[in-house]
Write an enzyme that holds these catalytic residues in place. Structure first.
Site, PDB file in Angstrom:
ATOM      1  N   ASP A  24       0.858  -1.176   0.000  1.00  0.00           N
ATOM      2  CA  ASP A  24       0.000   0.000   0.000  1.00  0.00           C
ATOM      3  C   ASP A  24       0.897   1.231   0.000  1.00  0.00           C
ATOM      4  O   ASP A  24       2.024   1.205   0.509  1.00  0.00           O
ATOM      5  CB  ASP A  24      -1.003  -0.011   1.162  1.00  0.00           C
ATOM      6  CG  ASP A  24      -0.390   0.235   2.519  1.00  0.00           C
ATOM      7  OD1 ASP A  24      -0.388  -0.699   3.344  1.00  0.00           O
ATOM      8  OD2 ASP A  24       0.078   1.367   2.776  1.00  0.00           O
TER       9      ASP A  24
ATOM     10  N   ASP B 128     -10.017   3.997   5.819  1.00  0.00           N
ATOM     11  CA  ASP B 128      -8.977   3.782   6.821  1.00  0.00           C
ATOM     12  C   ASP B 128      -9.459   4.337   8.165  1.00  0.00           C
ATOM     13  O   ASP B 128      -9.503   5.553   8.368  1.00  0.00           O
ATOM     14  CB  ASP B 128      -7.697   4.499   6.359  1.00  0.00           C
ATOM     15  CG  ASP B 128      -6.494   4.176   7.226  1.00  0.00           C
ATOM     16  OD1 ASP B 128      -6.685   3.710   8.358  1.00  0.00           O
ATOM     17  OD2 ASP B 128      -5.368   4.405   6.759  1.00  0.00           O
TER      18      ASP B 128
ATOM     19  N   GLU C 254      -8.540   4.533  11.811  1.00  0.00           N
ATOM     20  CA  GLU C 254      -7.516   4.369  12.843  1.00  0.00           C
ATOM     21  C   GLU C 254      -7.087   5.748  13.337  1.00  0.00           C
ATOM     22  O   GLU C 254      -7.390   6.769  12.722  1.00  0.00           O
ATOM     23  CB  GLU C 254      -6.305   3.625  12.282  1.00  0.00           C
ATOM     24  CG  GLU C 254      -5.609   4.358  11.142  1.00  0.00           C
ATOM     25  CD  GLU C 254      -4.341   3.676  10.671  1.00  0.00           C
ATOM     26  OE1 GLU C 254      -3.629   3.110  11.508  1.00  0.00           O
ATOM     27  OE2 GLU C 254      -4.076   3.731   9.459  1.00  0.00           O
TER      28      GLU C 254
END
Length: 230
Positions: free
Chosen positions: A30, A138, A140
């Protein structure tokens, strides 16, 4: 994902979660910063054939490196390419963040497979620079989110609703340690594919060490190690 790093991930059971012809236990990368074609050709030569490029930043804007990273990933011979969004909760308007991502990509003749823009471009003979399979959200970093887990759930739901409206296949990147504090452990998104983080530096099957959270009983991908790209 750290905004200044490119990372290695283990993509297991890939075919179950995205429109890819890649097989199970595919290893990929990634990308969260500009990555050259030669660098991606190098990792491809080592057996990596999947890439996920960041296409939206936590600062509230599309990633200007996203289009070039996507192009370079395909040019390097990757079998499948996705994108990921690092949402900006403090910026508000979750639907607009999905829209801005898709509009920015389409301004570079890039489309997410299955969207109306992609289908229209293909039908009308419009030049398509590259197609990505799906977008991952995402989730987090508690510092990027509200202290209210219900507010965070509503924000992510706003992104999912807009993604569904635009025809985007979506997935979630997170881990048990992040999902609880940010999302309150909700199972509301367990119908989406899960890409989870487990820093075991192992290319073992992504199901062999997975512990259920957020309603997920089986992950689609595992992120197992990280490397600074400079």
């Amino acid at each position: 994902m750290s905004p200044s790093r490119s990372t290695l991930l283990l993509a297991g059971l890939l075919a179950a979660s995205s429109p890819s012809s890649a097989s199970a236990s595919t290893v990929g990368v990634d990308l969260s910063q500009a990555t050259s074609l030669s660098s991606l050709q190098c990792v491809h030569d080592y057996g990596y054939d999947f890439a996920i490029a960041r296409v939206y930043c936590s600062t509230g804007n599309p990633d200007s490196n996203g289009p070039s990273n996507i192009n370079n990933a395909w040019s390097a011979g990757m079998a499948h390419v996705d994108g990921y969004i690092f949402p900006c909760y403090s910026c508000g308007n979750p639907a607009k963040q999905i829209d801005d991502t898709l509009d920015y990509l389409s301004s570079h003749a890039m489309y997410v497979a299955g969207t109306e823009e992609h289908l229209a471009a293909s039908k009308n003979g419009t030049a398509v620079g590259a197609t990505i399979g799906m977008l991952w959200l995402d989730i987090e970093g508690t510092q990027y989110w509200s202290s209210s887990t219900s507010n965070n759930v509503n924000f992510v739901q706003g992104m999912v609703d807009e993604g569904n409206k635009r025809g985007v296949s979506l997935g979630v990147y997170s881990s048990s340690s992040q999902w609880g504090p940010i999302m309150g452990g909700t199972t509301q998104f367990s119908n989406l594919p899960l890409w989870y983080a487990h820093w075991d530096y192992s290319y073992s099957s992504c199901t062999s060490d997975f512990q259920s959270f957020g309603g997920w009983t089986k992950p689609a991908m595992k992120r197992s190690e990280e490397h600074t790209s400079e």
